[in-house]
Scaffold this active site. Sequence first.
Site, PDB file in Angstrom:
ATOM      1  N   ALA A  14       0.813  -1.228   0.000  1.00 23.95           N
ATOM      2  CA  ALA A  14       0.000   0.000   0.000  1.00 23.95           C
ATOM      3  C   ALA A  14       0.842   1.273   0.000  1.00 23.95           C
ATOM      4  CB  ALA A  14      -0.926  -0.001   1.217  1.00 23.95           C
ATOM      5  N   TYR A 161       8.457 -13.701 -14.045  1.00 18.65           N
ATOM      6  CA  TYR A 161       7.325 -12.955 -13.465  1.00 18.65           C
ATOM      7  C   TYR A 161       6.008 -13.461 -14.066  1.00 18.65           C
ATOM      8  CZ  TYR A 161       4.141  -8.919 -13.005  1.00 18.65           C
ATOM      9  OH  TYR A 161       3.054  -8.101 -12.766  1.00 18.65           O
TER      10      TYR A 161
HETATM   11  N1  LIG Z   1       2.511  -1.577 -12.936  1.00 24.08           N
HETATM   12  C1  LIG Z   1       2.173  -2.440 -13.878  1.00 24.08           C
HETATM   13  O1  LIG Z   1       2.422  -2.232 -15.084  1.00 24.08           O
HETATM   14  C2  LIG Z   1       1.414  -3.686 -13.515  1.00 24.08           C
HETATM   15  C3  LIG Z   1       0.744  -4.377 -14.541  1.00 24.08           C
HETATM   16  C4  LIG Z   1       0.055  -5.541 -14.236  1.00 24.08           C
HETATM   17  C5  LIG Z   1       0.017  -5.990 -12.932  1.00 24.08           C
HETATM   18  N2  LIG Z   1       0.662  -5.316 -11.946  1.00 24.08           N
HETATM   19  C6  LIG Z   1       0.611  -5.858 -10.585  1.00 24.08           C
HETATM   20  O2  LIG Z   1       0.037  -4.903  -9.720  1.00 24.08           O
HETATM   21  C7  LIG Z   1       0.547  -5.069  -8.408  1.00 24.08           C
HETATM   22  C8  LIG Z   1       1.021  -3.720  -7.861  1.00 24.08           C
HETATM   23  O3  LIG Z   1       2.040  -3.229  -8.713  1.00 24.08           O
HETATM   24  P1  LIG Z   1       2.435  -1.691  -8.787  1.00 24.08           P
HETATM   25  O4  LIG Z   1       2.470  -1.357 -10.222  1.00 24.08           O
HETATM   26  O5  LIG Z   1       1.605  -0.872  -7.894  1.00 24.08           O
HETATM   27  O6  LIG Z   1       3.950  -1.778  -8.245  1.00 24.08           O
HETATM   28  P2  LIG Z   1       4.817  -0.746  -7.381  1.00 24.08           P
HETATM   29  O7  LIG Z   1       4.474   0.659  -7.729  1.00 24.08           O
HETATM   30  O8  LIG Z   1       6.226  -1.210  -7.554  1.00 24.08           O
HETATM   31  O9  LIG Z   1       4.342  -1.038  -5.872  1.00 24.08           O
HETATM   32  C9  LIG Z   1       4.603  -2.280  -5.292  1.00 24.08           C
HETATM   33  C10 LIG Z   1       4.141  -2.270  -3.839  1.00 24.08           C
HETATM   34  O10 LIG Z   1       4.475  -3.551  -3.266  1.00 24.08           O
HETATM   35  C11 LIG Z   1       5.211  -3.328  -2.063  1.00 24.08           C
HETATM   36  N3  LIG Z   1       6.159  -4.416  -1.847  1.00 24.08           N
HETATM   37  C12 LIG Z   1       7.162  -4.830  -2.653  1.00 24.08           C
HETATM   38  N4  LIG Z   1       7.839  -5.827  -2.072  1.00 24.08           N
HETATM   39  C13 LIG Z   1       7.254  -6.040  -0.864  1.00 24.08           C
HETATM   40  C14 LIG Z   1       7.519  -6.927   0.212  1.00 24.08           C
HETATM   41  N5  LIG Z   1       8.521  -7.819   0.177  1.00 24.08           N
HETATM   42  N6  LIG Z   1       6.720  -6.867   1.306  1.00 24.08           N
HETATM   43  C15 LIG Z   1       5.710  -5.963   1.373  1.00 24.08           C
HETATM   44  N7  LIG Z   1       5.401  -5.120   0.389  1.00 24.08           N
HETATM   45  C16 LIG Z   1       6.182  -5.144  -0.717  1.00 24.08           C
HETATM   46  C17 LIG Z   1       5.920  -1.989  -2.278  1.00 24.08           C
HETATM   47  O11 LIG Z   1       6.194  -1.350  -1.040  1.00 24.08           O
HETATM   48  P3  LIG Z   1       7.600  -1.365  -0.252  1.00 24.08           P
HETATM   49  O12 LIG Z   1       8.697  -1.225  -1.268  1.00 24.08           O
HETATM   50  O13 LIG Z   1       7.464  -0.225   0.694  1.00 24.08           O
HETATM   51  O14 LIG Z   1       7.638  -2.688   0.462  1.00 24.08           O
HETATM   52  C18 LIG Z   1       4.833  -1.202  -3.016  1.00 24.08           C
HETATM   53  O15 LIG Z   1       3.931  -0.652  -2.089  1.00 24.08           O
HETATM   54  C19 LIG Z   1       1.644  -6.134  -8.514  1.00 24.08           C
HETATM   55  O16 LIG Z   1       1.129  -7.374  -8.087  1.00 24.08           O
HETATM   56  C20 LIG Z   1       1.977  -6.164  -9.997  1.00 24.08           C
HETATM   57  O17 LIG Z   1       2.453  -7.424 -10.390  1.00 24.08           O
HETATM   58  C21 LIG Z   1       1.366  -4.160 -12.206  1.00 24.08           C
END
Ligand SMILES: NC(=O)c1ccc[n+]([C@@H]2O[C@H](COP(=O)([O-])OP(=O)(O)OC[C@H]3O[C@@H](n4cnc5c(N)ncnc54)[C@H](OP(=O)(O)O)[C@@H]3O)[C@@H](O)[C@H]2O)c1
Length: 255
Positions: A14, A161
Site C-alpha cells: 500500500a 514474473y
Molecule cells: N505496474 C504495472 O504495469 C502492472 C501491470 C500488471 C500488474 N501489476 C501488478 O500490480 C501489483 C502492484 O504493482 P504496482 O504497479 O503498484 O507496483 P509498485 O508501484 O512497484 O508497488 C509495489 C508495492 O508492493 C510493495 N512491496 C514490494 N515488495 C514487498 C515486500 N517484500 N513486502 C511488502 N510489500 C512489498 C511496495 O512497497 P515497499 O517497497 O514499501 O515494500 C509497493 O507498495 C503487482 O502485483 C503487480 O504485479 C502491475
Amino acid sequence: MHRWSGRVALVTGASEGIGEAISRLLVKHDMKVVGCARNLDKLKAIDGELKKEEGGSFFPIQCDLTQRDQIYAMFEKIKTHHGGVDVCINNAGMAYPSSLLDGTPEEWQKSLDLNVIALCLCTKLSVQQMKERGVDDGHIILLNSMGGHRLIQGSNYLHFYAGTKHMVKALTEGYRDELRQKNSKIRVSALSPGLVESEFVVRLFGDDPDKGRKVLQTTPCLKREDVAELVVMVMQQPPNVQIHDILVRDTDQVK
Ligand SMILES: NC(=O)c1ccc[n+]([C@@H]2O[C@H](COP(=O)([O-])OP(=O)(O)OC[C@H]3O[C@@H](n4cnc5c(N)ncnc54)[C@H](OP(=O)(O)O)[C@@H]3O)[C@@H](O)[C@H]2O)c1
C-alpha cells in the site's frame, strides 16, 4: 459501497503504486484500510494525508511479505486491533530483471515468495479470520496481470514474473473451487491489467531507472486510479455476482 462502510480491508503493497491508489479510494468509501508494505515512512505519510483530506481510517503496518513470521504477526495485530479482515486485496508484487536462461535462483525465489506464497498465506489467514467471525460475504481480490494470460515475445526479463502470474490465474480458480466446496459465499476475483503507470517498471530496471521511466513515457498505460476504480466495481456487485477476472489494458496498448 454502503455495505462495506466501517469494515476492514487489508491492502498489501500500500505504500505506492496501485496499492496506494486502492487504499486511498477505499478510505474515501469509508472502509477501515490496513495498508502494509516494507516502507513504514511512506505508509505514515499516506496516513497523514488521508487524515487531513478524508478524516479517514488508514492503519499502516510494516511487513515484509517475503518473511512468513511477519505475515503471521500482521494478522495477529489486525485481529487484536480491528477484529479481522473482511476484504483482502493481494496487491504486492514485483518483477526482477532475471531471465530464464541467465537469471539467478535467488531472484526467482524472491519473486515466487512475494507474488505467490505471500498471496496464498494472506488469503488463507484472511479466510480464517472471516470464518472465525461468521463473515460470509467477504472478498478476496488478487492482482494478477496481462502477463498471467500471455507472454510478450522477447521480454525475457518478464518471463519468470509471467510464470508467477500464470500461477495466480490458476489459484483464482482454485480458491473459487475450494470456497464452493465449503458452501462459502466468500468471493474471489482477480484483476489483470496491462501496463500501469507506477514504480513497477522503474523498479524492474533497478540499475537503470531512467529506462523504466522512458518505457512509461513512450508506452500507453493505465493510471493506477483506473485499477482502483475496478476494485470498487468488483466489490460493488450483488452477492450472486462473482467477477472472476478482468483483463484490462490502455486502449492504445499494442501487446
Ligand atoms: N505496474 C504495472 O504495469 C502492472 C501491470 C500488471 C500488474 N501489476 C501488478 O500490480 C501489483 C502492484 O504493482 P504496482 O504497479 O503498484 O507496483 P509498485 O508501484 O512497484 O508497488 C509495489 C508495492 O508492493 C510493495 N512491496 C514490494 N515488495 C514487498 C515486500 N517484500 N513486502 C511488502 N510489500 C512489498 C511496495 O512497497 P515497499 O517497497 O514499501 O515494500 C509497493 O507498495 C503487482 O502485483 C503487480 O504485479 C502491475
